[in-house]
Design an enzyme around this catalytic site. Structure first.
Site, PDB file in Angstrom:
ATOM      1  N   HIS A  34      33.887 -42.851  28.344  1.00 28.40           N
ATOM      2  CA  HIS A  34      35.084 -43.697  28.219  1.00 28.40           C
ATOM      3  C   HIS A  34      35.548 -44.215  29.573  1.00 28.40           C
ATOM      4  O   HIS A  34      36.644 -43.870  30.036  1.00 28.40           O
ATOM      5  CB  HIS A  34      36.215 -42.894  27.555  1.00 28.40           C
ATOM      6  CG  HIS A  34      35.866 -42.348  26.205  1.00 28.40           C
ATOM      7  ND1 HIS A  34      35.019 -41.268  26.023  1.00 28.40           N
ATOM      8  CD2 HIS A  34      36.248 -42.732  24.959  1.00 28.40           C
ATOM      9  CE1 HIS A  34      34.896 -41.024  24.729  1.00 28.40           C
ATOM     10  NE2 HIS A  34      35.626 -41.884  24.058  1.00 28.40           N
ATOM     11  N   ARG A 320      53.106  -4.669   9.073  1.00 24.85           N
ATOM     12  CA  ARG A 320      53.895  -5.597   9.898  1.00 24.85           C
ATOM     13  C   ARG A 320      54.926  -4.847  10.727  1.00 24.85           C
ATOM     14  O   ARG A 320      55.257  -5.245  11.844  1.00 24.85           O
ATOM     15  CB  ARG A 320      54.534  -6.702   9.051  1.00 24.85           C
ATOM     16  CG  ARG A 320      55.437  -6.224   7.956  1.00 24.85           C
ATOM     17  CD  ARG A 320      55.960  -7.403   7.118  1.00 24.85           C
ATOM     18  NE  ARG A 320      56.574  -6.935   5.902  1.00 24.85           N
ATOM     19  CZ  ARG A 320      57.749  -7.351   5.424  1.00 24.85           C
ATOM     20  NH1 ARG A 320      58.443  -8.265   6.074  1.00 24.85           N
ATOM     21  NH2 ARG A 320      58.235  -6.883   4.303  1.00 24.85           N
ATOM     22  N   GLU A 368      54.406 -24.374  14.538  1.00 25.20           N
ATOM     23  CA  GLU A 368      53.297 -23.463  14.799  1.00 25.20           C
ATOM     24  C   GLU A 368      52.289 -24.030  15.783  1.00 25.20           C
ATOM     25  O   GLU A 368      51.597 -23.286  16.480  1.00 25.20           O
ATOM     26  CB  GLU A 368      52.592 -23.109  13.482  1.00 25.20           C
ATOM     27  CG  GLU A 368      53.451 -22.312  12.491  1.00 25.20           C
ATOM     28  CD  GLU A 368      54.451 -23.171  11.715  1.00 25.20           C
ATOM     29  OE1 GLU A 368      54.378 -24.409  11.796  1.00 25.20           O
ATOM     30  OE2 GLU A 368      55.321 -22.588  11.033  1.00 25.20           O
ATOM     31  N   HIS A 417      51.891 -11.076   6.292  1.00 24.60           N
ATOM     32  CA  HIS A 417      52.071 -11.544   4.913  1.00 24.60           C
ATOM     33  C   HIS A 417      50.781 -12.159   4.365  1.00 24.60           C
ATOM     34  O   HIS A 417      50.811 -13.167   3.658  1.00 24.60           O
ATOM     35  CB  HIS A 417      53.223 -12.556   4.817  1.00 24.60           C
ATOM     36  CG  HIS A 417      54.568 -11.965   5.148  1.00 24.60           C
ATOM     37  ND1 HIS A 417      54.910 -11.573   6.417  1.00 24.60           N
ATOM     38  CD2 HIS A 417      55.647 -11.705   4.375  1.00 24.60           C
ATOM     39  CE1 HIS A 417      56.143 -11.089   6.412  1.00 24.60           C
ATOM     40  NE2 HIS A 417      56.608 -11.146   5.192  1.00 24.60           N
ATOM     41  N   GLN A 429      52.796 -19.277   0.321  1.00 24.06           N
ATOM     42  CA  GLN A 429      53.062 -18.295   1.379  1.00 24.06           C
ATOM     43  C   GLN A 429      51.914 -17.287   1.539  1.00 24.06           C
ATOM     44  O   GLN A 429      52.032 -16.346   2.314  1.00 24.06           O
ATOM     45  CB  GLN A 429      54.361 -17.523   1.087  1.00 24.06           C
ATOM     46  CG  GLN A 429      55.502 -18.362   0.544  1.00 24.06           C
ATOM     47  CD  GLN A 429      56.042 -19.365   1.548  1.00 24.06           C
ATOM     48  OE1 GLN A 429      56.481 -18.996   2.622  1.00 24.06           O
ATOM     49  NE2 GLN A 429      55.981 -20.642   1.211  1.00 24.06           N
TER      50      GLN A 429
END
Lengths: 626, 626
Positions: A34, A320, A368, A417, A429
């Protein structure tokens, strides 16, 4: 700036011209690349490297050196040309661009000592830059972080996640430069040369902005001064440029994206560029112009010993929670460890880290991509970052995870989870692809504890293993089955039940270990013995141990996992024992799940104890019948 | 609005109160859920459903009905309560919330006839709404699309990708409402009640904005009027609200996120809420207040027949070119087919679609999340969308792809430039996890053509198969090996070479088919015969065909793929033949690759003809030695 501008500017201009020539030459030699994306940013690059940044070309990893991240990674040739001009390596190497034997790849990777994170997937470099800037604060350094973005990549949402976090963290040690060269790959960009579109967005997101002509060297230097003197917020320099700048037949022209010049075009281009060299101003001493970093003396910070877990066998503790406990211990023991959250810290229990080390805990809110991207920058600068959220939402950052693998960044993802065992919240979820995502990357360590002891131990293992790691963590409370002094080396497994009479090996991980143990009890009561394995390390995987178990049970192997069938435990075990000729019977989630109670869901979707029992009976029966 | 406001407002207020009561009751019955996230949006919901939107509760899929997408999916209980109040189903069903037997799941999914896309992964609903709004233009309907966002999710980058595209497409048939209730899950949101933070961002991104008190019914109705009357740009209503509104012990209170009330709390809450009911204004006829959609007569548009491919055997044609050709044919034949790009249309050849049907081609610029998210909305409204980009950049939208699987949305992903065979651009541009991503989803069709004929055929198959599909496409030119009248049914494979003397089955896909054919020639010359299979359909997979081949070659099976070892062709074949007791020897990319020439890379990373030959020799040798 103490240097005399009047003499500095022509020198920088000549270096810029040389960088254009080098970029054109190397891409033509490679036959691809490029060059015109390099031309637009040549003046900015020259100013950054030879008048602004403080660094040591012979030791790019100096902890107090300013950082430069090329977010528009396709302009790699000019990055390489700049480092060559700085004296990091011989300029002749540039002609090996994109060759298999050269580390000067098509897009930058940390194979090169001066590259912190791999770029080339657009919109990521600016997220990593957030991490580099946060790290300066962590180690008490005044190094600055510069990140150069393309205008096209400003359409990526991740850029605006980074914009928010930069403002939130008041990162005045961070300076972005957007190379607004107007032309994208397939057509002009969304906002072309309408600089107000860029400015009002960055201002709205809380950044100080400076709009300049990106080919006016004095304006570039003034903007960098202004950025350096702006306090309490990051600065974005919006540089209006021309793609292909400096060569008549490429400047501002369509259809030049990602094309190397042909030999004759190269000759014409070099002819034009050489005419632009200001006479009497040598660039031979470019390296001598570079400002050096002021390295601070720092007391060595030895990590303290991490206390062992302290649970009681039989207690009900969610992994957890143990993750939170382990993070808190790491926070106290090791100043390199940092934690990043996306507004779920009270569910993942990463808030236990925050309580111990609030200054090393970075809240990103529900974003996130920047959480993982910032972790990549932090890791590149020596931190050991634990970005964590629900495992399913790590998937939002999948492409960052891919790039972290390419860069070999030392990030420690924790996804809580996982699986259908979360129950009522439903499929949105439930992470059921996370093992597939992380196992696919060839250099990821993938761990999956089933109880609190192994969770604590494996989090610490993840912190200490070199390179990217993922720890899969569950929501429900599960009984503690290991002693506090049990160890869990990466690449190992635990045989939980075994006898000389075992007819089938059942391999679980996480919540399914307990289903396997229930199945063991039920089968034992009817006189059938099975071997039960807790496969807490999925990558690397203990092929020998698995093969031995398979052999002991005449090749009868069942895997059971709270994950879709593709890319998870079953596939991992299948490959590990294939060379010995053994196959796997996989119990896994095989359809889109739904809301319900955890136990109901394990039953409904085929991964409960009763399904294991049936599979064992069927496998043994089939073997008898064969 | 023709209805008299003075009588309308108390009715809407009473409905809002009833929606709060129903949300509280259902979450308490379920024992989990997010009642306070419902309370903040109750007034807005009441206004939308019972004064603003035109729809038929008994036929939510009416093509001219206004759309409502709940981007903050965790507020599902009030969505369900609203549809129950509208008469879509009996209110008593609400008490089955989150039960395994009920479609009223923890977060909305299209199992429910009034849900277009699954939500619950934040920041996605607004992208899907872009697609719904684009679809109105496609079918010439004046239906409007409403999307309700949480304030917390506004930190997701995907929201800002959608913001850009909404402006770019001048979607004045789109109205967003942000429920600014100040409290996130683990702490107050980034901007809390600073409405100016929201307003300046949305304005900067080109939307008309209206800031209101989200509990002032008259203000809500005025804002919806204003949105409806705003032309040339979408509107974002920024509604300042209180989380937990209407109940003294939840309103504006911390630590109520995602918590159902206990029984006694529920009683107190209902007591307080019932007192707020304006006396004398019945809500019994709520359903009667709903505005009906005006359905247009539309001539039936029968898709035309798609002409067969027209290549010559032996010609060198990249599958990406054939993809472009197939898209162009679909554009001409079927008005339901639309194409979406992220500024790579000249490399993917999706620009060939644009030339035929520019009004059904949507350029998103470099923003893959909204590209895939908009596709989900388009698919939900009857379009057959082909979002395409480099396969590696589809990974940017992995979490959207996960949610498309959950929703069963009829999207047709096409990922070009897959694998190391792209060559010099290097690892950042190489998709080596894309098969793992799409194979993991249990309801995805995954196709992988090797030549131009199969590429054209499989793109058409993908368009016609029901549900989400992925077609993996390569960069390099490859020889045409199939006749134009060959067919490629989903779930099939092609045996390219076979004889009674075959000692090993070699299974390739895409570019590795040609490596397998080269290996065949080399081995045949030395007297060793192999069976060669083109596994163009990875999901569903032809387990019977593969098992038959494995059996014919005494269980000796080699897979070779331009993909990482995890989750790809090898794993797929291994599972398909495991029940028959056969294992697979996998040739795949097993380390982070680098830049180089395509052929050099196939050799270096172990997937070239020479590696196949060696693997065959070793496997046959081992068998002889056994």
């Amino acid at each position: 700036m103490t240097t005399d501008r009047a003499s500095l500017i022509p020198a920088l201009q000549n270096i810029a011209t040389q960088l254009r020539i080098d970029s054109a030459r190397s891409t033509t030699a490679a036959g691809s690349g490029h060059p015109t994306s390099c031309f637009s940013m040549a003046d900015i690059t020259s100013a950054l490297f030879f008048a602004e940044m403080r660094f040591d070309p012979k030791n790019p990893q100096n902890v107090d050196a300013d950082r430069f991240i090329l977010s528009k990674g396709h302009a790699a040739p000019i990055l390489y040309a700049a480092w060559a001009a700085a004296g990091a390596f011989d300029r002749s190497e540039l002609l090996k661009l994109r060759e298999l034997g050269s580390d000067l790849e098509g897009h930058p990777t940390p194979r090169l000592p001066f590259v912190d994170v791999a770029t080339g997937s657009l919109g990521q470099g600016v997220c990593a830059a957030i991490g580099c800037a946060l790290n300066a604060r962590r180690i008490g350094s005044d190094y600055r972080t510069y990140v150069l973005l393309g205008d096209g990549e400003s359409a990526e949402g991740s850029v605006w996640e980074a914009a928010n976090v930069g403002t939130l963290q008041k990162l005045d040690n961070l300076c972005g430069i957007t190379d607004v060269n107007r032309l994208g790959q397939s057509q002009p960009t969304m906002w072309q040369h309408d600089m107000a579109q860029f400015e009002r967005r960055w201002k709205a997101f809380g950044w100080h902005t400076v709009v300049i002509d990106g080919h006016d060297m004095n304006a570039i230097l003034n903007a960098l001064d202004e950025a350096r003197n702006t306090k309490g917020q990051p600065t974005m320099i919006l540089a209006r440029t021309e793609k292909g700048k400096g060569v008549s037949f490429t400047e501002g022209k369509d259809n030049w994206h990602g094309k190397a010049m042909k030999k004759d075009e190269l000759e014409r281009a070099i002819g034009e560029l050489e005419k632009q060299i200001v006479p009497g101003v040598s660039t031979a001493n470019a390296a001598g112009m570079i400002r050096k970093p002021e390295s601070k003396e720092r007391p060595a910070q030895m990590p303290k010993t991490i206390p062992p877990p302290s649970y009681r066998i039989g207690d009900q503790v969610a992994t957890r929670e143990a993750f939170g406990d382990a993070l808190a211990k790491l926070a106290a023991a090791d100043p390199r460890v940092v934690a990043l959250d996306a507004d779920v810290k009270n569910s993942t229990y990463s808030d236990r880290f925050q309580k111990v080390a609030p200054d090393r805990f970075y809240e990103n809110f529900i974003a996130e991509q920047v959480m993982v991207g910032a972790s990549m920058g932090l890791a590149a600068r020596g931190a050991i970052p634990f970005p964590s959220t629900f495992a399913c939402f790590l998937y939002r950052a999948a492409d960052f995870i891919r790039m972290a693998a390419i860069g070999g960044n030392n990030i420690k993802l924790a996804g809580t989870h996982a699986g259908i065992s979360i129950g009522e919240d439903g499929p949105s979820q439930m992470a059921l692809e996370d093992l597939a995502m992380c196992r696919a990357e060839p250099n990821f360590t993938v761990l999956y504890p089933c109880d609190a002891v192994s969770a604590e131990r494996l989090i610490v293992e993840a912190a200490h293993v070199k390179g990217p790691a993922y720890v899969r963590i569950s929501r429900p409370k599960t009984p503690v089955i290991y002693s506090n002094d049990d160890t869990f080396p990466v690449g190992g497994l635990k045989v939980l039940r075994q006898s000389a009479q075992d007819v089938v090996t059942v391999i679980g991980a996480g919540v399914t270990v307990f289903e396997a143990l229930k199945a063991y009890d039920q089968l034992k009561a009817s006189g059938t013995m099975i071997r039960v394995i807790d496969l807490y390390s999925l990558a690397p995987i203990d092929g020998q141990g698995l093969t031995a178990a398979a052999r002991a049970t005449k090749g009868r192997v069942i895997t059971v996992e709270d994950h879709y069938a593709g890319g998870g435990v079953g596939d991992g075990v299948a490959e590990a024992i294939a060379d010995a000729g053994f196959t796997v019977h996989r119990l896994a989630v095989r359809e889109i799940p739904r809301s319900g109670k955890p136990d109901e869901l394990l039953e409904r979707f085929g991964i409960s104890a009763s399904h294991i029992v049936r599979a064992v009976v069927s496998l043994v029966g089939a073997a008898v019948a064969r």
